[in-house]
Design an enzyme around this catalytic site. Sequence first.
Site, mmCIF file in Angstrom:
data_model
loop_
_atom_site.group_PDB
_atom_site.id
_atom_site.type_symbol
_atom_site.label_atom_id
_atom_site.label_comp_id
_atom_site.label_asym_id
_atom_site.label_seq_id
_atom_site.Cartn_x
_atom_site.Cartn_y
_atom_site.Cartn_z
ATOM 1 N N GLU A 21 0.913 -1.156 -0.140
ATOM 2 C CA GLU A 21 -0.114 0.257 -0.132
ATOM 3 C C GLU A 21 0.732 1.110 -0.045
ATOM 4 O O GLU A 21 0.621 2.184 -0.714
ATOM 5 C CB GLU A 21 -0.943 -0.027 1.089
ATOM 6 C CG GLU A 21 -1.861 -1.055 1.323
ATOM 7 C CD GLU A 21 -1.191 -2.282 2.234
ATOM 8 O OE1 GLU A 21 -0.158 -2.567 1.941
ATOM 9 O OE2 GLU A 21 -2.063 -3.121 2.742
ATOM 10 N N ALA A 44 6.093 -35.082 -12.164
ATOM 11 C CA ALA A 44 5.698 -35.488 -13.281
ATOM 12 C C ALA A 44 5.785 -36.746 -13.427
ATOM 13 O O ALA A 44 6.900 -37.310 -13.195
ATOM 14 C CB ALA A 44 6.703 -34.637 -14.356
ATOM 15 N N TRP A 56 13.242 -36.450 -21.070
ATOM 16 C CA TRP A 56 12.249 -35.561 -20.340
ATOM 17 C C TRP A 56 10.815 -36.333 -20.364
ATOM 18 O O TRP A 56 10.236 -36.590 -21.522
ATOM 19 C CB TRP A 56 11.932 -34.131 -20.780
ATOM 20 C CG TRP A 56 13.359 -33.365 -21.077
ATOM 21 C CD1 TRP A 56 13.869 -32.984 -21.971
ATOM 22 C CD2 TRP A 56 13.870 -32.929 -19.500
ATOM 23 N NE1 TRP A 56 15.188 -32.301 -21.462
ATOM 24 C CE2 TRP A 56 14.951 -32.274 -20.203
ATOM 25 C CE3 TRP A 56 13.654 -32.972 -18.174
ATOM 26 C CZ2 TRP A 56 15.817 -31.527 -19.218
ATOM 27 C CZ3 TRP A 56 14.319 -32.187 -17.469
ATOM 28 C CH2 TRP A 56 15.562 -31.447 -18.004
ATOM 29 N N ASP A 80 19.951 -39.022 -8.471
ATOM 30 C CA ASP A 80 19.739 -38.286 -9.748
ATOM 31 C C ASP A 80 20.666 -37.115 -9.881
ATOM 32 O O ASP A 80 20.846 -36.310 -10.894
ATOM 33 C CB ASP A 80 18.472 -37.534 -9.967
ATOM 34 C CG ASP A 80 17.119 -38.715 -10.055
ATOM 35 O OD1 ASP A 80 17.473 -39.914 -10.340
ATOM 36 O OD2 ASP A 80 16.115 -38.469 -9.642
ATOM 37 N N ARG A 86 15.924 -22.081 -13.505
ATOM 38 C CA ARG A 86 16.599 -21.558 -14.779
ATOM 39 C C ARG A 86 15.696 -21.272 -15.915
ATOM 40 O O ARG A 86 14.359 -21.902 -15.789
ATOM 41 C CB ARG A 86 17.344 -22.802 -15.422
ATOM 42 C CG ARG A 86 18.442 -23.371 -14.294
ATOM 43 C CD ARG A 86 19.154 -24.561 -14.700
ATOM 44 N NE ARG A 86 18.754 -25.676 -14.815
ATOM 45 C CZ ARG A 86 18.272 -26.596 -14.084
ATOM 46 N NH1 ARG A 86 18.690 -26.319 -12.731
ATOM 47 N NH2 ARG A 86 17.832 -27.703 -14.181
ATOM 48 N N ARG A 93 9.986 -41.600 -1.335
ATOM 49 C CA ARG A 93 9.670 -42.148 0.239
ATOM 50 C C ARG A 93 9.702 -40.722 1.319
ATOM 51 O O ARG A 93 9.011 -40.703 2.094
ATOM 52 C CB ARG A 93 10.991 -42.931 0.644
ATOM 53 C CG ARG A 93 10.660 -44.108 1.375
ATOM 54 C CD ARG A 93 11.786 -45.177 1.517
ATOM 55 N NE ARG A 93 12.144 -45.643 -0.171
ATOM 56 C CZ ARG A 93 11.607 -46.567 -0.488
ATOM 57 N NH1 ARG A 93 10.651 -47.230 -0.147
ATOM 58 N NH2 ARG A 93 11.766 -46.854 -1.965
ATOM 59 N N GLY A 129 6.118 -39.783 0.774
ATOM 60 C CA GLY A 129 5.498 -40.669 1.623
ATOM 61 C C GLY A 129 5.395 -40.007 3.147
ATOM 62 O O GLY A 129 4.465 -40.149 3.865
#
Lengths: 331, 331
Positions: B47, B149, B165, B195, B202, B266, B269
């Site tokens: 504001e 995904a 991908w 991984d 990016r 996991r 989970g």
Amino acid sequence: MRAAIAASERVRGTTSPNPPVGAALLDAAGQLVGVGATRPPGGPHAEVVALAEAGERARGGTAVVTLEPCAHQGRTGPCALALIEAGVAEVVFATADPNPKAAGGAELLRAAGITVRQGLLAQDVERGPLRAWLHYARTGRPHVTWKYAASLDGRVAAADGTSRWISSADSRAQVHLLRRQVDAIVAGRGTVLADDPQLTARAEDGSPAERQPLRVVVGTGDLPPAARVLDDSAPTVHLRTNDPDEVLAELAARGVVDVLLEGGPRLAGGFLKSRRVDRALVYIAPKLLGAGPVALADAGVSTITQALHWSVEEVTMSGPDVRISAVPAEE
Amino acid sequence: MRAAIAASERVRGTTSPNPPVGAALLDAAGQLVGVGATRPPGGPHAEVVALAEAGERARGGTAVVTLEPCAHQGRTGPCALALIEAGVAEVVFATADPNPKAAGGAELLRAAGITVRQGLLAQDVERGPLRAWLHYARTGRPHVTWKYAASLDGRVAAADGTSRWISSADSRAQVHLLRRQVDAIVAGRGTVLADDPQLTARAEDGSPAERQPLRVVVGTGDLPPAARVLDDSAPTVHLRTNDPDEVLAELAARGVVDVLLEGGPRLAGGFLKSRRVDRALVYIAPKLLGAGPVALADAGVSTITQALHWSVEEVTMSGPDVRISAVPAEE
């Protein structure tokens, strides 16, 4: 055309190997004076049923048909000729007949001085009531819809194998409607041994639908005589093969055009590896399980670049569930 | 309000633990004369930024704010007071301030004779820019979005672990935008070992975004010193615990309000079992794999009646992928 499509939807599952066609007749003033759909094999086609209802009011009017009127003499006379004799002034159809024996109806009508228009709501018809038959007419193989219901995390059952119910009552009702509309439901012998499904089309209260599709169990090895799939609620065949093409050839020989593939994962994998699934209908329920079997196994993919590429055709909600209809991507 | 929301979207990720608020000022004739959004902690609120731009033109005009103007003296003065002093005639805000310390702004404004209206585009704001902060203000815990995904058959990678991908370029761009907007990205130590992700935001060309969220690796045991998550492209903390509440308390202490949970199965989970996931954002790519890991493991569900019940909030297409946003069902 909406009336014609609705009429054709009502006869899905009763016309194979003929297409479930719908026809509507408007008189010269544009009033609806007749609606018809394909009768079971040997009976009249949709146009003839609609013409019978319209009688003399068809003269100078318009016939609206989901499929190009046929031009060949089969068990019934050519519909194009019936429309010419009835004196209609215009014929509007959604999709052309890919069958070389039956095609040529549009030409026949034009030669008789009738105005012919093509393509109205073509996609609705081609993805809807005529989808399976058009595939069959083009390839000679029954159309295969692979259907499954999974949790958001991709499980088709919990760790202990329980799966009643992953999907919502809305989705289950849709599936029972789909079962009523197909010619055959196919399941693997493994699924029969594991889940003992009845594979029938039922109403919400569990009562069986009037019309039941053929139940087909695929796989070598015997079935337990007490399996529910062998009860007398519907006809059943057991095909002792794991080859999708053998299954489809056998079903085509029995007049089956529209097949619903309902599991399990390895049978689906075999059909997918052979490129014999034409549509996937996936109900994704907003539940999470974190353990349990998934819908698909052994599809011949070992690394990401080998993934089978599909394309989403439609996403809708089915009660609380997300329903995805997908088809193989053009290659 | 659209201008205010857009302004607040631009500062997401830079204001925590303060809310990313947007404000727009209209003069007495209804012309837009100022737009502002929350500056980084210690800087002026939305504001005040908008008032500074509007100057004298705010007198007799309307302030449109995504959140109820605050009434408390923090590092900056109360915004309600600033609006009163500027002489605005009307204040419209989307959502009330659940923070008892800051609430009361609406009352203060009304007492000063200002017309106050509440609820305009409230859902857009509550599900959008203020979602995480409102959750934090109500519970004291950072808001957790679990994102993954998967293929249509629920796999997050192929049999050999490759996943580049699964999802489309559109979906990946959305995820990098999301990373820019959150305060922290959380991944499990197992994912880092398997991984070696960089966990940075990016651009499409691979160049790093100007602002990077805190990278958080969860799990006992050391990390390989050469892990990309330890490079100098963004700050990283390693929390040697598997307890979601310990993780969230530690992050809250660091001023983190908005958390993106990015794997592995996991860790997800564990968070789900503890009911510490507030939203699932699932990108379903129309690919089929038939083998490979799934998104979720060990969520404490062993039979279907124990399934975690969620509810679909929104389904959209992201290029060829289906994006499902889901939240825990009210219990």
